[in-house]
Design a protein around this motif. Structure first.
Motif, PDB file in Angstrom:
ATOM      1  N   ALA A 302      -4.588  17.482  -0.449  1.00 45.32           N
ATOM      2  CA  ALA A 302      -3.705  16.320  -0.300  1.00 45.32           C
ATOM      3  C   ALA A 302      -4.480  15.017  -0.443  1.00 45.32           C
ATOM      4  CB  ALA A 302      -3.000  16.367   1.055  1.00 45.32           C
ATOM      5  N   SER A 303      -5.656  14.946   0.154  1.00 49.67           N
ATOM      6  CA  SER A 303      -6.451  13.724   0.076  1.00 49.67           C
ATOM      7  C   SER A 303      -6.875  13.439  -1.365  1.00 49.67           C
ATOM      8  CB  SER A 303      -7.686  13.838   0.981  1.00 49.67           C
ATOM      9  OG  SER A 303      -8.594  14.825   0.486  1.00 49.67           O
ATOM     10  N   GLY A 304      -7.129  14.510  -2.132  1.00 50.00           N
ATOM     11  CA  GLY A 304      -7.493  14.320  -3.531  1.00 50.00           C
ATOM     12  C   GLY A 304      -6.341  13.772  -4.346  1.00 50.00           C
ATOM     13  N   LEU A 305      -5.135  14.273  -4.104  1.00 47.39           N
ATOM     14  CA  LEU A 305      -3.960  13.752  -4.811  1.00 47.39           C
ATOM     15  C   LEU A 305      -3.748  12.274  -4.484  1.00 47.39           C
ATOM     16  CD1 LEU A 305      -1.350  16.660  -4.387  1.00 47.39           C
ATOM     17  CD2 LEU A 305      -2.915  16.242  -6.296  1.00 47.39           C
ATOM     18  N   ILE A 306      -3.878  11.944  -3.215  1.00 46.08           N
ATOM     19  CA  ILE A 306      -3.665  10.553  -2.795  1.00 46.08           C
ATOM     20  C   ILE A 306      -4.727   9.637  -3.381  1.00 46.08           C
ATOM     21  CG2 ILE A 306      -3.620   9.024  -0.784  1.00 46.08           C
ATOM     22  CD1 ILE A 306      -2.453  11.444   0.787  1.00 46.08           C
ATOM     23  N   ALA A 307      -5.976  10.092  -3.362  1.00 48.78           N
ATOM     24  CA  ALA A 307      -7.066   9.274  -3.922  1.00 48.78           C
ATOM     25  C   ALA A 307      -6.884   9.043  -5.410  1.00 48.78           C
ATOM     26  CB  ALA A 307      -8.409   9.953  -3.651  1.00 48.78           C
ATOM     27  N   ALA A 308      -6.223   9.990  -6.083  1.00 44.35           N
ATOM     28  CA  ALA A 308      -5.994   9.857  -7.524  1.00 44.35           C
ATOM     29  C   ALA A 308      -4.799   8.966  -7.839  1.00 44.35           C
ATOM     30  CB  ALA A 308      -5.782  11.232  -8.142  1.00 44.35           C
ATOM     31  N   GLY A 309      -4.113   8.470  -6.796  1.00 47.79           N
ATOM     32  CA  GLY A 309      -3.005   7.538  -7.010  1.00 47.79           C
ATOM     33  C   GLY A 309      -1.625   8.164  -7.005  1.00 47.79           C
ATOM     34  N   HIS A 321       6.421  20.088   1.454  1.00 41.87           N
ATOM     35  CA  HIS A 321       6.990  19.525   2.680  1.00 41.87           C
ATOM     36  C   HIS A 321       8.499  19.390   2.526  1.00 41.87           C
ATOM     37  CE1 HIS A 321       2.964  17.535   4.034  1.00 41.87           C
ATOM     38  NE2 HIS A 321       3.087  18.778   4.459  1.00 41.87           N
ATOM     39  N   ALA A 322       9.219  19.561   3.631  1.00 39.05           N
ATOM     40  CA  ALA A 322      10.681  19.472   3.581  1.00 39.05           C
ATOM     41  C   ALA A 322      11.147  18.074   3.228  1.00 39.05           C
ATOM     42  CB  ALA A 322      11.275  19.907   4.916  1.00 39.05           C
ATOM     43  N   THR A 323      10.457  17.052   3.725  1.00 41.63           N
ATOM     44  CA  THR A 323      10.833  15.665   3.468  1.00 41.63           C
ATOM     45  C   THR A 323       9.581  14.826   3.245  1.00 41.63           C
ATOM     46  OG1 THR A 323      10.748  14.989   5.805  1.00 41.63           O
ATOM     47  CG2 THR A 323      12.840  15.915   4.986  1.00 41.63           C
ATOM     48  N   ALA A 324       9.800  13.662   2.621  1.00 47.94           N
ATOM     49  CA  ALA A 324       8.686  12.728   2.432  1.00 47.94           C
ATOM     50  C   ALA A 324       8.218  12.172   3.768  1.00 47.94           C
ATOM     51  CB  ALA A 324       9.127  11.589   1.508  1.00 47.94           C
ATOM     52  N   THR A 325       9.120  12.156   4.757  1.00 49.74           N
ATOM     53  CA  THR A 325       8.754  11.676   6.092  1.00 49.74           C
ATOM     54  C   THR A 325       7.653  12.547   6.688  1.00 49.74           C
ATOM     55  OG1 THR A 325      11.010  10.883   6.446  1.00 49.74           O
ATOM     56  CG2 THR A 325       9.632  11.173   8.399  1.00 49.74           C
ATOM     57  N   THR A 326       7.747  13.851   6.464  1.00 49.66           N
ATOM     58  CA  THR A 326       6.711  14.761   6.951  1.00 49.66           C
ATOM     59  C   THR A 326       5.375  14.447   6.295  1.00 49.66           C
ATOM     60  OG1 THR A 326       8.348  16.507   7.287  1.00 49.66           O
ATOM     61  CG2 THR A 326       6.038  17.185   7.158  1.00 49.66           C
ATOM     62  N   THR A 327       5.410  14.188   5.004  1.00 48.72           N
ATOM     63  CA  THR A 327       4.176  13.865   4.276  1.00 48.72           C
ATOM     64  C   THR A 327       3.553  12.583   4.803  1.00 48.72           C
ATOM     65  OG1 THR A 327       5.146  14.892   2.311  1.00 48.72           O
ATOM     66  CG2 THR A 327       3.188  13.542   1.981  1.00 48.72           C
ATOM     67  N   LEU A 328       4.380  11.567   4.983  1.00 54.82           N
ATOM     68  CA  LEU A 328       3.867  10.298   5.492  1.00 54.82           C
ATOM     69  C   LEU A 328       3.360  10.437   6.918  1.00 54.82           C
ATOM     70  CD1 LEU A 328       6.447   7.701   4.095  1.00 54.82           C
ATOM     71  CD2 LEU A 328       4.006   7.856   3.564  1.00 54.82           C
ATOM     72  N   TRP A 335      -3.398   6.869   2.442  1.00 56.24           N
ATOM     73  CA  TRP A 335      -2.984   5.995   1.344  1.00 56.24           C
ATOM     74  C   TRP A 335      -3.634   4.627   1.483  1.00 56.24           C
ATOM     75  CZ3 TRP A 335       0.754   9.915   1.716  1.00 56.24           C
ATOM     76  CH2 TRP A 335       1.207  10.404   0.478  1.00 56.24           C
ATOM     77  N   PRO A 336      -3.961   3.989   0.367  1.00 55.62           N
ATOM     78  CA  PRO A 336      -4.567   2.656   0.438  1.00 55.62           C
ATOM     79  C   PRO A 336      -3.635   1.674   1.146  1.00 55.62           C
ATOM     80  CG  PRO A 336      -4.743   3.565  -1.778  1.00 55.62           C
ATOM     81  CD  PRO A 336      -3.809   4.454  -1.020  1.00 55.62           C
ATOM     82  N   SER A 337      -4.199   0.825   1.983  1.00 56.10           N
ATOM     83  CA  SER A 337      -3.406  -0.181   2.683  1.00 56.10           C
ATOM     84  C   SER A 337      -3.168  -1.372   1.763  1.00 56.10           C
ATOM     85  CB  SER A 337      -4.148  -0.651   3.936  1.00 56.10           C
ATOM     86  OG  SER A 337      -5.367  -1.297   3.574  1.00 56.10           O
ATOM     87  N   ALA A 338      -2.355  -2.308   2.229  1.00 55.26           N
ATOM     88  CA  ALA A 338      -2.094  -3.517   1.446  1.00 55.26           C
ATOM     89  C   ALA A 338      -3.389  -4.284   1.198  1.00 55.26           C
ATOM     90  CB  ALA A 338      -1.085  -4.398   2.177  1.00 55.26           C
ATOM     91  N   GLU A 339      -4.279  -4.275   2.200  1.00 55.66           N
ATOM     92  CA  GLU A 339      -5.555  -4.971   2.040  1.00 55.66           C
ATOM     93  C   GLU A 339      -6.394  -4.326   0.937  1.00 55.66           C
ATOM     94  OE1 GLU A 339      -4.281  -3.899   4.780  1.00 55.66           O
ATOM     95  OE2 GLU A 339      -4.145  -5.528   6.237  1.00 55.66           O
TER      96      GLU A 339
END
Length: 364
Positions: A302-309, A321-328, A335-339
């Motif tokens: 999961a961290s690799g997918l997120i790092a790849a954008g 995952h059943a919902t995106a809420t579970t993923t978040l 995930w990268p922050s706004a900063e």
């Protein structure tokens, strides 16, 4: 129908019939008290909140036994629920006699020995029982309402994401029949039961994709084939390196047979959870990574997918995952922050501008 009548002994008898025609009565010293009681009962009947005062006499364990028999649970869920219901200190207490303070005392006692996540799992089961009792009009309110649970550790503190170097060591240390299993968890994000349930026909080597349509679960002493948890059937898109490893595994260890033959076996049978756990412990010990769990490889993926954008929905679908809420809720901190995004964008602007500045300065 309700009425109040004076008794020969001077007390007042208030009576009413409930929705099924059953008569209920109480005696009061004062007529005003009798009328107040009838008003409260009438209001509850009109609003649909009426509860038969005799209904809550059934004990927690008796109600659970009847209620649980109607639930559509997989064996592992039933085992967890049965254990939670059997170990509560109020199992033999009538439902109407169980108070919020009893639930709080139970949670407090659990917190001395169990992790916050385990306590929450048991609490959710018990709360479901009381909510079912409320829905069946056995009790008027859920005593679990408002009970505070122990705080769980933040995901970023509790989660262990292996490094690339550690995953490489684990792959090198794994037994040759177990290497592809480890790779499937690390580079496709499969859960243990899902990886054990893969059949050769599930892998489309030409399209480089894997269909996750089953998992293996322990059912007593037997291993049962079931659908993935929470309806997480999905198609996972495989990297070329993993496709090559899986093809080599098939060539060496299961070259012949029907497409529904198991990809990973031990003594002719699919790998059950104990067999996987034994091999995993050997692997991480040999790799010098004793603290890494097999499930941590899913976090690595999961961290690799997120790092790849990859966006939330893409990660959700890849992980099942059943919902995106579970993923978040699990991976939001990765995930990268706004900063981070602002800094990255500004860095790109600065790099372009400075490159032009350097070229101009050199020309002068």
């Amino acid at each position: 129908m309700a009425s109040i009548a004076r008794r020969p002994d001077g007390r007042w008898r208030a009576r009413y019939r409930d929705a099924v025609g059953k008569e209920h009565a109480r005696h009061f010293a004062r007529k005003t008290d009798a009328q107040r009681w009838l008003d409260e009962v009438t209001a509850s009947l009109v609003t649909g909140q009426y509860v038969d005062p005799r209904a809550g006499r059934v004990t927690f364990s008796s109600f659970y036994e009847a209620w649980s028999s109607r639930q559509l649970w997989v064996p592992s869920t039933r085992a967890n629920a049965d254990h939670a219901a059997a170990t509560v200190p109020f199992a033999g207490v009538p439902l109407k006699a169980i108070r919020r303070s009893d639930i709080e005392a139970w949670v407090k006692a659990l917190s001395a020995d169990l992790a916050a996540s385990t306590i929450k799992t048991r609490f959710v089961i018990v709360r479901s029982v009381f909510r079912a009792a409320v829905a069946d009009k056995l009790i008027a309110a859920d005593p679990c309402e408002g009970v505070v649970l122990p705080r769980r550790r933040k995901a970023e503190a509790a989660m262990r994401v292996p490094t690339v170097e550690e995953v490489g060591r684990l792959l090198r240390a794994a037994d040759e029949r177990f290497t592809a299993y480890v790779a499937l968890c690390a580079f496709a994000g499969l859960r243990m039961g899902e990886a054990s349930g893969v059949q050769v026909g599930d892998v489309d080597f030409l399209r480089r994709q894997l269909t996750v349509s089953r998992q293996l679960q322990r059912d007593g002493r037997e291993t049962a084939v079931r659908t993935p948890k929470y309806g997480s059937e999905r198609v996972v898109y495989l990297p070329d390196e993993l496709v090559t490893m899986l093809a080599e595994h098939v060539r060496q260890h299961t070259p012949e047979g029907a497409l529904d033959r198991w990809l990973f076996t031990a003594y002719g049978k699919p790998l059950h959870d104990n067999a996987v756990t034994f091999r995993w412990r050997q692997t991480r010990k040999a790799a010098g990574c004793p603290s890494i769990r097999l499930h941590d490889l899913r976090h690595f993926y999961a961290s690799g997918l997120i790092a790849a954008g990859c966006d939330v929905v893409t990660v959700q679908r890849a992980l099942g995952h059943a919902t995106a809420t579970t993923t978040l809720g699990t991976y939001a901190h990765l995930w990268p922050s706004a900063e981070d995004r602002t800094r990255s964008a500004a860095s790109g602007l600065a790099a372009a501008a400075l490159a032009d500045y350097v070229r101009t300065a050199a020309a002068e």
